[in-house]
Design a protein around this motif. Structure first.
Motif, PDB file in Angstrom:
ATOM      1  N   ASP A   1       0.849  -1.195   0.000  1.00 25.46           N
ATOM      2  CA  ASP A   1       0.000   0.000   0.000  1.00 25.46           C
ATOM      3  C   ASP A   1       0.882   1.243   0.000  1.00 25.46           C
ATOM      4  N   GLU A   2       1.015   1.889  -1.153  1.00 23.95           N
ATOM      5  CA  GLU A   2       1.838   3.089  -1.308  1.00 23.95           C
ATOM      6  C   GLU A   2       3.245   2.878  -0.725  1.00 23.95           C
ATOM      7  N   PRO A   3       3.971   1.857  -1.170  1.00 17.16           N
ATOM      8  CA  PRO A   3       5.259   1.540  -0.541  1.00 17.16           C
ATOM      9  C   PRO A   3       6.310   2.616  -0.693  1.00 17.16           C
ATOM     10  N   THR A   4       6.125   3.547  -1.644  1.00 14.90           N
ATOM     11  CA  THR A   4       7.096   4.630  -1.819  1.00 14.90           C
ATOM     12  C   THR A   4       6.530   5.972  -1.368  1.00 14.90           C
ATOM     13  N   GLY A   5       5.359   5.968  -0.758  1.00 13.65           N
ATOM     14  CA  GLY A   5       4.653   7.216  -0.453  1.00 13.65           C
ATOM     15  C   GLY A   5       5.374   8.137   0.508  1.00 13.65           C
ATOM     16  N   ASN A   6       6.149   7.595   1.447  1.00 15.96           N
ATOM     17  CA  ASN A   6       6.843   8.412   2.439  1.00 15.96           C
ATOM     18  C   ASN A   6       8.321   8.621   2.118  1.00 15.96           C
ATOM     19  N   LEU A   7       8.718   8.320   0.890  1.00 17.78           N
ATOM     20  CA  LEU A   7      10.140   8.347   0.544  1.00 17.78           C
ATOM     21  C   LEU A   7      10.429   9.372  -0.546  1.00 17.78           C
TER      22      LEU A   7
ATOM     23  N   THR B   1       2.731 -13.370  -6.243  1.00 21.16           N
ATOM     24  CA  THR B   1       1.800 -12.512  -6.958  1.00 21.16           C
ATOM     25  C   THR B   1       1.781 -11.171  -6.233  1.00 21.16           C
ATOM     26  N   LEU B   2       1.942 -10.076  -6.964  1.00 20.33           N
ATOM     27  CA  LEU B   2       2.086  -8.748  -6.358  1.00 20.33           C
ATOM     28  C   LEU B   2       0.897  -7.866  -6.713  1.00 20.33           C
ATOM     29  N   VAL B   3       0.271  -7.280  -5.687  1.00 22.00           N
ATOM     30  CA  VAL B   3      -0.761  -6.266  -5.886  1.00 22.00           C
ATOM     31  C   VAL B   3      -0.334  -5.046  -5.097  1.00 22.00           C
ATOM     32  N   LEU B   4      -0.302  -3.892  -5.753  1.00 20.86           N
ATOM     33  CA  LEU B   4       0.130  -2.692  -5.047  1.00 20.86           C
ATOM     34  C   LEU B   4      -0.742  -1.500  -5.384  1.00 20.86           C
ATOM     35  N   VAL B   5      -0.884  -0.632  -4.386  1.00 27.10           N
ATOM     36  CA  VAL B   5      -1.560   0.653  -4.539  1.00 27.10           C
ATOM     37  C   VAL B   5      -0.492   1.711  -4.707  1.00 27.10           C
ATOM     38  N   THR B   6      -0.657   2.586  -5.680  1.00 30.04           N
ATOM     39  CA  THR B   6       0.358   3.606  -5.893  1.00 30.04           C
ATOM     40  C   THR B   6      -0.209   4.840  -6.584  1.00 30.04           C
ATOM     41  N   HIS B   7       0.415   5.989  -6.303  1.00 25.97           N
ATOM     42  CA  HIS B   7       0.185   7.201  -7.085  1.00 25.97           C
ATOM     43  C   HIS B   7       1.341   7.431  -8.053  1.00 25.97           C
ATOM     44  N   SER B   8       2.349   6.574  -7.994  1.00 27.13           N
ATOM     45  CA  SER B   8       3.545   6.756  -8.797  1.00 27.13           C
ATOM     46  C   SER B   8       3.373   6.174 -10.196  1.00 27.13           C
ATOM     47  N   ARG B   9       3.530   7.014 -11.200  1.00 31.68           N
ATOM     48  CA  ARG B   9       3.449   6.533 -12.581  1.00 31.68           C
ATOM     49  C   ARG B   9       4.547   5.508 -12.859  1.00 31.68           C
TER      50      ARG B   9
END
Length: 229
Positions: free
Chosen positions: A167-173, A195-203
């Motif tokens: 869940d937004e793994p890069t959001g605080n970096l 199997t990978l599922v991720l939430v992101t705002h990063s293009r």
């Protein structure tokens, strides 16, 4: 081929101060074995809530959520906790490390809970995989945000989960640390065949995924499904 994750007509409603809030509306979605799926969309579109349903951290109001052939919506909290322990790794935006434990102890904890006698050996292997073997004896307060997220990744990957949720793994970096975490996340996925599922705002992160699903107002945006952010 049987999907690793399958959602059918899932809705999610929660009670708030202003009354009942409808968060997800009739979501149907399959995720195949070994696939990487990015969930994108504006803030408040339901991305994180959908990920929490996949991990059994929220219960669907209606509909069904199946993971590895197991119906999550019929499990109680203890059953869900055991299922996550044995089959899932979850990475959050805010790390969720135990502050009184070293990096090595944080990574070893899920392995110890699962009864692995080689918990600390495997934990050290995962710290080596994220380049933090030299920080094994350091506490979270002694590490940077990027290092803490690497420990969180190692902890999620240590049980070699079939499903990895982020869940937004890069959001605080910052940008450099975020790019490093992206590489590590996909590297761990490849190493363990998860199997990978991720939430992101990063293009950039979304474009690394095999498939992208956009949510809007709690629904899958069919017009944008399969397109990057």
């Amino acid at each position: 081929m049987t999907p690793v994750l399958s959602l059918r007509d899932v809705t999610l409603s929660l009670d708030g101060n202003a009354g009942r809030i409808e968060i997800l509306h009739g979501i149907s979605l399959d995720v195949q074995s070994g696939e990487s799926l990015g969930l994108i969309g504006p803030s408040g579109s339901g991305k994180s809530s959908l990920l929490m349903l996949m991990g059994g951290l929220e219960q669907a109001t209606t509909g069904s959520v199946t993971a590895l052939g197991q119906e999550l919506t019929t499990m109680n909290e203890d059953q869900l906790a055991r299922f996550r322990r044995d089959s899932m790794g979850i990475v959050f935006q805010s790390f969720h490390l135990i502050p009184t434990m070293t990096a090595l102890e944080n990574v070893a904890t899920p392995l110890e809970l699962a009864g692995h006698r080689d918990a600390f050996d495997r934990a050290m292997e995962e710290l080596q995989a994220v380049g933090l073997e030299a920080r094994a004896d350091h506490y979270p307060s002694q590490m940077s945000g990027g290092e803490q997220q690497r420990v969180a990744l190692a902890r999620a990957a240590a049980p070699r989960p079939k499903i990895l949720l982020a869940d937004e793994p890069t959001g605080n970096l910052d940008g450099a640390n975020g790019a490093a975490i992206i590489d590590l996340l996909f590297g761990l996925r490849d190493r363990h065949g998860s199997t990978l599922v991720l939430v992101t705002h990063s293009r950039e992160l979304a474009e690394r995924c095999d498939r992208v699903v956009r949510l809007r107002d709690g629904r899958v945006d069919q017009a944008a499904a399969g397109a990057a952010a």
